[in-house]
Design an enzyme around this catalytic site. Sequence first.
Site, PDB file in Angstrom:
ATOM      1  N   ASN A 190       0.807  -1.234   0.000  1.00  0.00           N
ATOM      2  CA  ASN A 190       0.000   0.000   0.000  1.00  0.00           C
ATOM      3  C   ASN A 190       0.835   1.277   0.000  1.00  0.00           C
ATOM      4  OD1 ASN A 190       0.681  -0.643   2.697  1.00  0.00           O
ATOM      5  ND2 ASN A 190      -0.932   0.698   3.435  1.00  0.00           N
ATOM      6  N   GLU A 237       7.435   0.595  16.068  1.00  0.00           N
ATOM      7  CA  GLU A 237       8.493   1.088  15.193  1.00  0.00           C
ATOM      8  C   GLU A 237       8.659   2.583  15.444  1.00  0.00           C
ATOM      9  OE1 GLU A 237       7.099  -0.070  11.260  1.00  0.00           O
ATOM     10  OE2 GLU A 237       8.249  -1.917  11.404  1.00  0.00           O
ATOM     11  N   GLU A 260       3.618  -5.282  12.277  1.00  0.00           N
ATOM     12  CA  GLU A 260       2.667  -4.169  12.074  1.00  0.00           C
ATOM     13  C   GLU A 260       1.572  -4.713  11.180  1.00  0.00           C
ATOM     14  OE1 GLU A 260       2.867  -1.311  13.503  1.00  0.00           O
ATOM     15  OE2 GLU A 260       4.884  -1.460  14.320  1.00  0.00           O
ATOM     16  N   CYS A 280      -3.310   1.491   6.349  1.00  0.00           N
ATOM     17  CA  CYS A 280      -3.696   0.766   7.568  1.00  0.00           C
ATOM     18  C   CYS A 280      -4.304   1.705   8.600  1.00  0.00           C
ATOM     19  CB  CYS A 280      -2.482   0.050   8.141  1.00  0.00           C
ATOM     20  SG  CYS A 280      -1.110   1.185   8.403  1.00  0.00           S
TER      21      CYS A 280
HETATM   22  P1  NAD Z   1       0.273  -9.384   3.069  1.00  0.00           P
HETATM   23  O1  NAD Z   1       0.314  -9.876   4.458  1.00  0.00           O
HETATM   24  O2  NAD Z   1      -0.447 -10.165   2.047  1.00  0.00           O
HETATM   25  O3  NAD Z   1       1.754  -9.202   2.489  1.00  0.00           O
HETATM   26  C1  NAD Z   1       2.718  -8.388   3.105  1.00  0.00           C
HETATM   27  C2  NAD Z   1       4.101  -8.880   2.730  1.00  0.00           C
HETATM   28  O4  NAD Z   1       4.293 -10.166   3.302  1.00  0.00           O
HETATM   29  C3  NAD Z   1       4.317  -9.053   1.234  1.00  0.00           C
HETATM   30  O5  NAD Z   1       5.649  -8.684   0.916  1.00  0.00           O
HETATM   31  C4  NAD Z   1       4.107 -10.545   1.031  1.00  0.00           C
HETATM   32  O6  NAD Z   1       4.778 -11.061  -0.090  1.00  0.00           O
HETATM   33  C5  NAD Z   1       4.714 -11.089   2.322  1.00  0.00           C
HETATM   34  N1  NAD Z   1       4.228 -12.417   2.718  1.00  0.00           N
HETATM   35  C6  NAD Z   1       3.042 -13.000   2.435  1.00  0.00           C
HETATM   36  N2  NAD Z   1       2.995 -14.239   2.973  1.00  0.00           N
HETATM   37  C7  NAD Z   1       4.165 -14.435   3.623  1.00  0.00           C
HETATM   38  C8  NAD Z   1       4.712 -15.505   4.375  1.00  0.00           C
HETATM   39  N3  NAD Z   1       4.038 -16.635   4.580  1.00  0.00           N
HETATM   40  N4  NAD Z   1       5.955 -15.372   4.899  1.00  0.00           N
HETATM   41  C9  NAD Z   1       6.648 -14.230   4.712  1.00  0.00           C
HETATM   42  N5  NAD Z   1       6.192 -13.184   3.993  1.00  0.00           N
HETATM   43  C10 NAD Z   1       4.961 -13.273   3.465  1.00  0.00           C
HETATM   44  O7  NAD Z   1      -0.282  -7.896   3.154  1.00  0.00           O
HETATM   45  P2  NAD Z   1      -0.617  -6.926   1.963  1.00  0.00           P
HETATM   46  O8  NAD Z   1      -1.879  -7.386   1.321  1.00  0.00           O
HETATM   47  O9  NAD Z   1       0.601  -6.712   1.132  1.00  0.00           O
HETATM   48  O10 NAD Z   1      -0.881  -5.549   2.748  1.00  0.00           O
HETATM   49  C11 NAD Z   1      -2.108  -5.187   3.282  1.00  0.00           C
HETATM   50  C12 NAD Z   1      -2.129  -5.408   4.776  1.00  0.00           C
HETATM   51  O11 NAD Z   1      -1.054  -4.726   5.392  1.00  0.00           O
HETATM   52  C13 NAD Z   1      -3.380  -4.857   5.425  1.00  0.00           C
HETATM   53  O12 NAD Z   1      -3.860  -5.794   6.348  1.00  0.00           O
HETATM   54  C14 NAD Z   1      -2.886  -3.612   6.141  1.00  0.00           C
HETATM   55  O13 NAD Z   1      -3.642  -3.215   7.261  1.00  0.00           O
HETATM   56  C15 NAD Z   1      -1.517  -4.023   6.538  1.00  0.00           C
HETATM   57  N6  NAD Z   1      -0.685  -2.859   6.822  1.00  0.00           N
HETATM   58  C16 NAD Z   1      -0.363  -2.588   8.116  1.00  0.00           C
HETATM   59  C17 NAD Z   1       0.397  -1.470   8.411  1.00  0.00           C
HETATM   60  C18 NAD Z   1       0.784  -1.148   9.834  1.00  0.00           C
HETATM   61  O14 NAD Z   1       1.650  -0.305  10.014  1.00  0.00           O
HETATM   62  N7  NAD Z   1       0.192  -1.768  10.821  1.00  0.00           N
HETATM   63  C19 NAD Z   1       0.837  -0.640   7.379  1.00  0.00           C
HETATM   64  C20 NAD Z   1       0.477  -0.950   6.072  1.00  0.00           C
HETATM   65  C21 NAD Z   1      -0.284  -2.072   5.797  1.00  0.00           C
END
Ligand code: NAD
Length: 482
Positions: free
Chosen positions: A153, A463, A251, A285
Amino acid sequence: MSELIKIRNYVNGKLVDPVMGKYLENINPASGEVYALIPDSDGKDVDAAVKYAKEAFHSWSKTSIEYRHDILSKISDLIRDNLKLLAKAESKDNGKPLWLAKEVDIPRAAANFKFFANAITLFASQAHETDQTAINYTIRRPLGVVSCISPWNLPLYLFTWKIAPALAAGNTVVAKPSELTPMTAFLLSTICMEAGLPAGVLNIVHGYGHSAGQAMVSHDDVKAVSFTGGTETGQKIATLAAPKFKKLSLELGGKNPNIIFADCDYDDMLATTIQSSFSNQGQICLCGSRIFVERPIYEKFKKDFVEAVRKLKVGHPDQPDTRIGALVSASHLDKVKSYLELAKEEGGKILFGGKEVIVEGFENGYYLEPAIIEGLAFDCRTNQEEIFGPVVSIMPFDTEKEVLEYANSVRYGLSCSIWTQNLKRATRISSEIEAGIVWVNTWMLRDLRTPFGGMKDSGIGREGGLDALNFFTEAKNVCIKY
Ligand code: NAD
């Protein structure tokens, strides 16, 4: 079709192809077209990256603070110098408006490097005297090889938010951006080469989470994982990392409340609520997707909000008057639309939006009108689950007690906005709300020194500022008796 851009991994200071030679397609969400190829890396690529990172750790961890400061600062300057190129790449990869990438995403990525380049020069350890009989001092050392895994995002913004403190503290890094938005991380590789970052200090391995990402998290030589992404992915990562006692910073998702009292500064609240609802197509998020409005101003708010949101232009990210760009992918668009259907099944009324938009010349892009729903119970699925798109639910409330119950009813606890001129009420709610980040009369006003992170299923750890430097170092206490 013009030739596809080929993204490459950045390992041991060089751009390399994935070991198995496999690639994934990278789609431009604004047009639905494939425009680049992404390495489909696996455990072999991660093994190589970790090996070089481990070798590089010996010298990088012993470099002076001034040296690390200078290199990280140089990376920051180069990001600024390449603002236009990076913003264009970010917007094309993610679908976000180009002006937003220029004004927010890329400047913030530069600020992350500058901030931690400076922060490390002030990072001092502690000393404690014990009853005038002994002195304790604490040594803080980098951990070794660490992994940084980020979502789609805010691609470069969140990628650098992890990498910069990890490197500043003297660790070496094996990192992975989202497979949906790898382009600016790829461009960062070349910036790091130009800045003179020694080989192996930062390695960027592209690919899927279940292969490349999982290999990083499971690798015995990776001492810590800093992850931002979905809550379910966070659970998987925690399950893999826990038996190996890796340090974890998670996060995760959010379903944030935006609590509006009748005594708020109305115009400021309305303008900010439009942003907190729909910035980046609602894919932040921190977006406030549950809007609770005190009953005396509910009808007025509803009318004004719908009118203002109706005016937000959904369009191609390159157009300067676009307020809502494309959603990141076809599957994400489907997910968001499925929640709009669910909202109707749960008794919600869509006051505005929620229809797909055809943008002339870009008919295959993933465009959706911002949607406002009313009439839903606070505990229905639409109001409990993270949608992560341009969808908000508005609900009236009568008392502080009631709104706190609604706000705290979700599994998440990331952020909250409170709109009121009553200081006592603002402090009362700030103290009772279950959220790691509380904004009063504002939203997303960030100071990089403050702890950033969520409670409950929104994550573990914080963080930012000293929290990030503490995370990426290990404390050792030495006690000397006088
Ligand atoms: P996601 O969990 O699908 O993917 C995030 C990252 O993790 C990607 O690089 C993905 O390739 C990797 N990943 C996926 N499966 C994995 C595994 N089994 N092992 C290791 N890495 C793996 O999330 P997304 O769809 O890319 O992002 C959206 C989500 O992120 C939403 O839930 C949003 O709320 C959250 N988010 C949180 C914050 C925060 O600061 N809390 C900030 C931005 C986004």
